[in-house]
Design a protein around this motif. Structure first.
Motif, PDB file in Angstrom:
ATOM      1  N   GLU A   1      17.760 -40.293 -28.517  1.00  0.00           N
ATOM      2  CA  GLU A   1      17.271 -40.617 -27.313  1.00  0.00           C
ATOM      3  C   GLU A   1      18.051 -41.568 -26.514  1.00  0.00           C
ATOM      4  OE1 GLU A   1      14.319 -40.473 -24.023  1.00  0.00           O
ATOM      5  OE2 GLU A   1      14.707 -39.105 -25.930  1.00  0.00           O
ATOM      6  N   ALA A   2      18.606 -42.726 -27.189  1.00  0.00           N
ATOM      7  CA  ALA A   2      19.365 -43.745 -26.665  1.00  0.00           C
ATOM      8  C   ALA A   2      20.754 -43.024 -26.300  1.00  0.00           C
ATOM      9  CB  ALA A   2      19.755 -44.636 -27.592  1.00  0.00           C
ATOM     10  N   ASN A   3      21.312 -41.975 -27.022  1.00  0.00           N
ATOM     11  CA  ASN A   3      22.348 -41.354 -26.350  1.00  0.00           C
ATOM     12  C   ASN A   3      22.294 -40.493 -25.132  1.00  0.00           C
ATOM     13  OD1 ASN A   3      25.325 -40.579 -27.049  1.00  0.00           O
ATOM     14  ND2 ASN A   3      24.436 -38.585 -27.263  1.00  0.00           N
ATOM     15  N   ARG A   4      20.981 -39.816 -25.112  1.00  0.00           N
ATOM     16  CA  ARG A   4      20.696 -38.903 -24.142  1.00  0.00           C
ATOM     17  C   ARG A   4      20.496 -39.962 -22.817  1.00  0.00           C
ATOM     18  NH1 ARG A   4      16.277 -37.892 -21.421  1.00  0.00           N
ATOM     19  NH2 ARG A   4      14.961 -38.977 -22.968  1.00  0.00           N
ATOM     20  N   GLU A   5      19.628 -41.063 -22.723  1.00  0.00           N
ATOM     21  CA  GLU A   5      19.657 -42.031 -21.711  1.00  0.00           C
ATOM     22  C   GLU A   5      20.949 -42.599 -21.147  1.00  0.00           C
ATOM     23  OE1 GLU A   5      16.636 -44.654 -22.403  1.00  0.00           O
ATOM     24  OE2 GLU A   5      15.057 -43.257 -22.545  1.00  0.00           O
ATOM     25  N   TYR A   6      21.773 -42.846 -22.168  1.00  0.00           N
ATOM     26  CA  TYR A   6      22.874 -43.348 -21.891  1.00  0.00           C
ATOM     27  C   TYR A   6      23.618 -42.415 -21.126  1.00  0.00           C
ATOM     28  CZ  TYR A   6      27.485 -45.546 -22.311  1.00  0.00           C
ATOM     29  OH  TYR A   6      28.770 -46.414 -22.020  1.00  0.00           O
ATOM     30  N   GLN A   7      23.807 -41.109 -21.392  1.00  0.00           N
ATOM     31  CA  GLN A   7      24.358 -40.250 -20.626  1.00  0.00           C
ATOM     32  C   GLN A   7      24.171 -40.219 -19.539  1.00  0.00           C
ATOM     33  OE1 GLN A   7      27.428 -39.066 -21.740  1.00  0.00           O
ATOM     34  NE2 GLN A   7      27.146 -40.210 -23.908  1.00  0.00           N
ATOM     35  N   GLU A   8      22.506 -39.910 -19.286  1.00  0.00           N
ATOM     36  CA  GLU A   8      21.874 -39.668 -18.030  1.00  0.00           C
ATOM     37  C   GLU A   8      22.284 -40.800 -17.018  1.00  0.00           C
ATOM     38  OE1 GLU A   8      17.957 -39.311 -18.736  1.00  0.00           O
ATOM     39  OE2 GLU A   8      18.094 -36.976 -19.330  1.00  0.00           O
ATOM     40  N   ARG A   9      22.148 -42.119 -17.534  1.00  0.00           N
ATOM     41  CA  ARG A   9      22.358 -43.026 -16.726  1.00  0.00           C
ATOM     42  C   ARG A   9      23.851 -43.354 -16.334  1.00  0.00           C
ATOM     43  NH1 ARG A   9      17.861 -47.767 -18.566  1.00  0.00           N
ATOM     44  NH2 ARG A   9      16.118 -46.210 -18.276  1.00  0.00           N
ATOM     45  N   ALA A  10      24.666 -42.906 -17.288  1.00  0.00           N
ATOM     46  CA  ALA A  10      26.051 -43.131 -17.027  1.00  0.00           C
ATOM     47  C   ALA A  10      26.420 -42.160 -15.671  1.00  0.00           C
ATOM     48  CB  ALA A  10      26.960 -42.718 -18.229  1.00  0.00           C
ATOM     49  N   LEU A  11      25.790 -41.016 -15.727  1.00  0.00           N
ATOM     50  CA  LEU A  11      26.169 -40.042 -14.690  1.00  0.00           C
ATOM     51  C   LEU A  11      25.307 -40.593 -13.382  1.00  0.00           C
ATOM     52  CD1 LEU A  11      25.324 -36.796 -16.421  1.00  0.00           C
ATOM     53  CD2 LEU A  11      27.780 -37.817 -15.762  1.00  0.00           C
ATOM     54  N   GLY A  12      24.225 -41.440 -13.293  1.00  0.00           N
ATOM     55  CA  GLY A  12      23.794 -41.922 -12.058  1.00  0.00           C
ATOM     56  C   GLY A  12      23.694 -43.658 -11.978  1.00  0.00           C
ATOM     57  N   ARG A  13      24.926 -44.164 -12.248  1.00  0.00           N
ATOM     58  CA  ARG A  13      24.639 -45.522 -12.396  1.00  0.00           C
ATOM     59  C   ARG A  13      25.096 -46.134 -10.751  1.00  0.00           C
ATOM     60  NH1 ARG A  13      30.604 -47.077 -14.806  1.00  0.00           N
ATOM     61  NH2 ARG A  13      29.789 -45.573 -16.411  1.00  0.00           N
ATOM     62  N   ASP A  14      25.514 -45.511  -9.821  1.00  0.00           N
ATOM     63  CA  ASP A  14      25.383 -45.905  -8.666  1.00  0.00           C
ATOM     64  C   ASP A  14      24.074 -45.847  -8.006  1.00  0.00           C
ATOM     65  OD1 ASP A  14      28.101 -46.282  -8.747  1.00  0.00           O
ATOM     66  OD2 ASP A  14      28.503 -44.369  -7.664  1.00  0.00           O
ATOM     67  N   GLY A  15      23.329 -44.867  -8.511  1.00  0.00           N
ATOM     68  CA  GLY A  15      21.777 -44.596  -7.772  1.00  0.00           C
ATOM     69  C   GLY A  15      20.890 -45.676  -8.571  1.00  0.00           C
ATOM     70  N   LEU A  16      21.220 -45.971  -9.777  1.00  0.00           N
ATOM     71  CA  LEU A  16      20.574 -46.988 -10.542  1.00  0.00           C
ATOM     72  C   LEU A  16      20.567 -48.479  -9.848  1.00  0.00           C
ATOM     73  CD1 LEU A  16      18.622 -47.419 -12.939  1.00  0.00           C
ATOM     74  CD2 LEU A  16      20.801 -47.665 -14.217  1.00  0.00           C
ATOM     75  N   ARG A  17      21.878 -48.525  -9.607  1.00  0.00           N
ATOM     76  CA  ARG A  17      22.144 -49.780  -9.055  1.00  0.00           C
ATOM     77  C   ARG A  17      21.492 -50.088  -7.641  1.00  0.00           C
ATOM     78  NH1 ARG A  17      27.267 -49.280  -8.487  1.00  0.00           N
ATOM     79  NH2 ARG A  17      27.728 -50.249 -10.618  1.00  0.00           N
ATOM     80  N   ARG A  18      21.473 -48.924  -6.738  1.00  0.00           N
ATOM     81  CA  ARG A  18      20.809 -48.959  -5.419  1.00  0.00           C
ATOM     82  C   ARG A  18      19.187 -49.107  -5.895  1.00  0.00           C
ATOM     83  NH1 ARG A  18      24.389 -44.718  -4.278  1.00  0.00           N
ATOM     84  NH2 ARG A  18      22.844 -43.329  -4.775  1.00  0.00           N
ATOM     85  N   MET A  19      18.711 -48.498  -6.893  1.00  0.00           N
ATOM     86  CA  MET A  19      17.262 -48.625  -7.185  1.00  0.00           C
ATOM     87  C   MET A  19      16.884 -50.132  -7.518  1.00  0.00           C
ATOM     88  SD  MET A  19      15.043 -46.550  -9.788  1.00  0.00           S
ATOM     89  CE  MET A  19      16.163 -47.196 -11.175  1.00  0.00           C
ATOM     90  N   TYR A  20      17.619 -50.486  -8.315  1.00  0.00           N
ATOM     91  CA  TYR A  20      17.331 -52.016  -8.758  1.00  0.00           C
ATOM     92  C   TYR A  20      17.272 -53.125  -7.556  1.00  0.00           C
ATOM     93  CZ  TYR A  20      16.726 -50.919 -13.720  1.00  0.00           C
ATOM     94  OH  TYR A  20      16.217 -50.644 -14.862  1.00  0.00           O
ATOM     95  N   ILE A  21      18.692 -52.869  -6.853  1.00  0.00           N
ATOM     96  CA  ILE A  21      18.750 -53.733  -5.802  1.00  0.00           C
ATOM     97  C   ILE A  21      17.640 -53.665  -4.730  1.00  0.00           C
ATOM     98  CG2 ILE A  21      20.349 -54.483  -4.006  1.00  0.00           C
ATOM     99  CD1 ILE A  21      22.447 -53.991  -5.885  1.00  0.00           C
ATOM    100  N   GLY A  22      17.253 -52.249  -4.525  1.00  0.00           N
ATOM    101  CA  GLY A  22      16.253 -52.049  -3.232  1.00  0.00           C
ATOM    102  C   GLY A  22      15.028 -52.561  -3.920  1.00  0.00           C
ATOM    103  N   THR A  23      14.559 -52.365  -5.044  1.00  0.00           N
ATOM    104  CA  THR A  23      13.558 -52.814  -5.574  1.00  0.00           C
ATOM    105  C   THR A  23      13.297 -54.480  -5.483  1.00  0.00           C
ATOM    106  OG1 THR A  23      13.398 -51.066  -7.116  1.00  0.00           O
ATOM    107  CG2 THR A  23      11.889 -52.910  -7.512  1.00  0.00           C
ATOM    108  N   LEU A  24      14.500 -55.146  -5.771  1.00  0.00           N
ATOM    109  CA  LEU A  24      14.592 -56.475  -5.758  1.00  0.00           C
ATOM    110  C   LEU A  24      14.470 -56.913  -4.374  1.00  0.00           C
ATOM    111  CD1 LEU A  24      15.188 -58.865  -7.336  1.00  0.00           C
ATOM    112  CD2 LEU A  24      17.724 -58.716  -7.018  1.00  0.00           C
ATOM    113  N   THR A  25      15.216 -56.160  -3.500  1.00  0.00           N
ATOM    114  CA  THR A  25      15.290 -56.663  -2.101  1.00  0.00           C
ATOM    115  C   THR A  25      13.723 -56.581  -1.507  1.00  0.00           C
ATOM    116  OG1 THR A  25      17.397 -55.828  -1.718  1.00  0.00           O
ATOM    117  CG2 THR A  25      16.133 -56.191   0.307  1.00  0.00           C
ATOM    118  N   LEU A  26      12.977 -55.424  -1.867  1.00  0.00           N
ATOM    119  CA  LEU A  26      11.738 -55.368  -1.508  1.00  0.00           C
ATOM    120  C   LEU A  26      10.618 -56.305  -1.963  1.00  0.00           C
ATOM    121  CD1 LEU A  26      10.995 -51.528  -1.270  1.00  0.00           C
ATOM    122  CD2 LEU A  26      11.001 -52.999   0.509  1.00  0.00           C
ATOM    123  N   ALA A  27      11.067 -56.705  -3.253  1.00  0.00           N
ATOM    124  CA  ALA A  27      10.203 -57.780  -3.790  1.00  0.00           C
ATOM    125  C   ALA A  27      10.436 -58.961  -3.304  1.00  0.00           C
ATOM    126  CB  ALA A  27      10.530 -57.902  -5.420  1.00  0.00           C
TER     127      ALA A  27
END
Length: 766
Positions: free
Chosen positions: A289-315
């Motif tokens: 599972e860790a390897n699978r998630e790592y591979q998925e997030r490695a592919l969408g690291r830019d979107g993940l960054r935007r998601m966290y920063i967007g959530t932080l900004t809204l908060a």
């Protein structure tokens, strides 16, 4: 008591309270929605599927909530600006409180946002490292190798165990299979023929109608390697296949050789199923599972960054807006008591002490409003008490003034210089001076009162000098006032008894009363005693004098002739005449001094008056009067009987009528109808009195005589003794009647006098 804020009655207060609660409810609702949305965003970051499915909607809703909060904040800032522009009290305080709370909420939020932004950006980059990826690949390989090793070990164990079945015939193989299953820790052990027929089985599979046969793949592997193993319930990477797949286990297949002579020689296959260890499977699953998630997030690291920063900004936006809004609300809550206090102070300064509104709560500011309301209530109670006391004082003053106004005694308040401060009507009546109009003037400045004022000042000066030494609290002295009412005639004297006392602030109280009537009564009593003595001392010599004179005339008349005889007769006649006059005077003295006690009986006053006036030709038997009679009688037929002594009342009526005839003698009346004397009886219903009035049309009484007319030997007639009105007053007092004497004035001119007696009616006999 002070009223709570929610019990106030005015509509404006109720509307403001409703608006405030509505605003608080709306703000609370928006903040709650924002917090829920932030929570959902945080949850979405942990679930990529949820994030990809609902993140856009959650983001839009959060933006809308943030925009609404921003509008509310802008509206609040606008209202604060309007309050500041209008110069309302508390505007600066509200702005300061909002700024403080806003800075407290915004500055730490911005600091945390900057740090969190840097942390999130760098942390996401640090997540995708070559070492981490290699470690995950190694872990996954290690998990796969462990599973394969576990399968080979189980296959080897099964091959070694199959040797115990080589010489066992098919009919007896069931018991060894069960022992073999227990020895290997397998769940199922089955013995198959080469043709795929189940010979015997042990475990759960024996209850199955069609147990699982060896697959073609395992048969090929068996022919190739001598042992066939297979991992079931595990995918290609060594993890668990899924919830619907069979549980993770190892299936092994080995041949069983036949060495006995009695056997047919047909090959047999031994198949066993062993479950995989739970810990090994869990670890493999975690690595997978860790390897699978790592591979998925490695592919969408830019979107993940935007998601966290967007959530932080809204908060951040929601927290900042909530902090500013909370600052405004809390600032208003803090400023509201101060505003109420300021408004209450302005009302109190303007004299409005009505109950003030009190907020609910236990903090110090609310307690301050409660204390202020209590203080205002105490002030209102104190003012009400003062007003009540003032009303009581005014009522007492009015009552005292009423008492002073109705006192027969005179009361004057003077200052230390003798200036009149106040007085009552009794002082005006007794002193016969305009005392009310003379307030502020010196008593000595009033005409006729100079000597009286000087003597009063001297008495006060002596009193103040002796008061501390002898402990005196007042002084008292009698005064005689002359000449201020009748041209300075000595007979026009007013006897006063005055009493003085000290008042606060250097003022002086002067109380005096007219004792002229008392003095007159004392004089009457003294004259009665004199009359008794004179009647006793003079009456006895009068008869011998008269007899002696008559004897002299009898003896000497025959001896004298002519002029001497005439002189003797004249002298004797004069002596006898004067003796008779003195005899009548002595009799009057005797009657005045020895007036008998009245014997009161029921009397018809009209009949009694008519009886007396019959002697003057003023009435017949029926009480009617003749038109040409010198005495006229007007009878009131409604007069009830009175209690009286008929003999004494006849004397009263006779004296009054005789005095009225004497006063009217020689005076021409203004009209023929006014001629003579009028005697009138009246029944006065309001006061329940029978009034007898005798009216003449003479010159009236001088002012000096009116006050002393009822004293003995006070008269205006040349030949009168002055005992007539004195006898009338004495008899009236015996009958309990009131007697009044006054001049009749028409158009400012005296046209006669009137004497009136008022009797109480006789009580009806039961």
């Amino acid at each position: 008591m002070s009223r709570p804020a929610d019990a106030s009655g005015p509509p404006d207060t109720a509307r403001r309270r409703l608006r405030r609660w509505s605003l608080l409810l709306a703000i609370s609702l928006l903040v709650g929605i924002g917090l829920i949305l932030i929570f959902l965003l945080v949850q979405a970051t942990n679930n990529r599927l949820l994030y990809e499915r609902y993140y856009a909607r959650l983001f839009v809703v959060n933006v809308v909530v943030a925009a609404v909060l921003a509008l509310v904040i802008i509206w609040g800032i606008y209202r604060l600006w309007l309050r500041l522009k209008r110069g309302k009290f508390g505007s600066h305080l509200l702005i300061k409180l909002a700024a403080i709370f806003g800075l407290v909420g915004v500055l730490p939020g911005l600091l945390i946002y900057v740090v969190s932004y840097q942390f999130v950006s760098r942390s996401i980059e640090s997540w995708f490292d070559v070492k981490v990826e290699g470690a995950l690949e190694s872990g996954l390989t290690l998990a796969r190798a462990s599973l394969e090793t576990q399968a080979r070990d189980f296959g080897n164990q099964l091959r070694l165990a199959s040797a115990s079945l080589e010489e066992v015939p098919d009919a007896l193989v069931a018991v060894p299979l069960d022992q073999l299953r227990s020895q290997l820790g397998a769940t199922d052990v089955n013995l198959w023929s080469g043709a795929g027929r189940l010979i015997a089985g042990a475990g759960q599979s024996r209850f199955q109608i069609a147990p699982d046969r060896p697959s073609a793949q395992m048969l090929r592997q068996l022919r190739a390697q001598g042992v066939a193993t297979q991992l079931e319930g595990v995918d290609e990477e060594g993890g668990v296949a899924g919830k619907d797949a069979s549980p993770p286990r190892i299936r092994a297949l080995v041949p069983v050789r036949a060495r006995s002579i009695g056997l047919t020689g047909e090959p047999r296959l031994l198949q066993a199923v062993q479950p995989l260890p739970t810990a090994l499977v869990s670890h493999a699953l975690a690595v997978q599972e860790a390897n699978r998630e790592y591979q998925e997030r490695a592919l969408g690291r830019d979107g993940l960054r935007r998601m966290y920063i967007g959530t932080l900004t809204l908060a951040l936006f929601l927290s900042v807006f909530g902090a500013v809004l909370l600052a405004a609300v809390l600032g208003k809550q803090l400023a509201t008591p101060l505003l109420m206090l300021a408004d209450g102070m302005r009302q109190v300064a303007a004299g409005d002490l009505r109950p003030k509104v009190v907020l609910r709560g236990r903090d110090e500011l609310v307690g301050l409003t409660r204390s202020f309301a209590d203080m205002t209530q105490q002030l209102a109670d104190a003012r009400a008490s003062v007003n009540s006391s003032m009303r009581a004082v005014e009522a007492a003053r009015a009552g005292l003034q009423t008492i002073l106004d109705n006192l027969t005694a005179g009361v004057i308040v003077l200052d230390h210089a003798g200036v009149i401060q106040s007085s009552n009507p009794g002082a005006t009546r007794i002193l016969r001076a305009p005392m009310a109009a003379s307030s502020g003037r010196s008593l000595a400045a009033l005409p006729g009162l100079e000597a009286f004022a000087d003597e009063v000042q001297a008495q006060f000066a002596a009193f103040e000098g002796e008061r501390s030494e002898h402990g005196l609290d007042h002084w008292q002295k009698s005064f005689e006032l002359y000449g201020h009412a009748a041209g300075g005639m000595p007979s026009d004297a007013v006897s006063l008894v005055a009493r003085g006392a000290a008042l606060p602030d250097g003022q002086r109280l002067l109380v005096f009363d007219d004792i002229s009537e008392i003095v007159s009564a004392q004089r009457a009593q003294a004259w009665g005693e004199v009359a008794r003595r004179l009647a006793h001392e003079i009456k006895n010599p009068l008869t011998p004098i008269q007899l002696s004179a008559e004897r002299l005339e009898h003896k000497l008349a025959d001896r004298l002739q002519g002029a001497d005889r005439a002189l003797l007769a004249k002298s004797v006649h004069t002596i006898v005449e004067q003796v008779d006059a003195m005899q009548r005077l002595v009799n009057e003295f005797r009657d005045y001094a020895r007036l008998p006690t009245a014997e009161l009986r029921r009397i018809d006053i009209n009949s009694l008056v008519a009886e007396v006036l019959h002697l003057y030709g003023g009435g017949g038997d029926d009480g009617r009067h003749a038109a040409d009679a010198p005495v006229r009688f007007e009878a009131d037929e409604q007069c009830p009987p009175i209690l009286g002594d008929a003999q004494q009342l006849r004397q009263v009526i006779h004296n009054l009528v005789q005095n009225a005839l004497d006063a009217s003698e020689g005076v021409a009346p203004a009209a023929a109808a006014d001629a003579g004397v009028l005697v009138r009886t009246q029944w006065q219903e309001p006061v329940q009195r029978v009034r007898l009035s005798v009216i003449d049309h003479g010159h009236g009484f001088p002012e000096a005589i009116l006050k002393r007319a009822f004293e003995p030997y006070v008269t205006t007639k040349a030949k009168g003794t002055g005992l007539g009105l004195a006898m009338v007053k004495k008899i009236a007092e015996e009958h309990g009647a009131r007697v009044d004497l006054s001049n009749r004035v028409v158009d400012g001119r005296i046209v006669g006098a009137q004497v009136s007696l008022s009797f109480e009616p006789a009580k009806a006999v039961a």
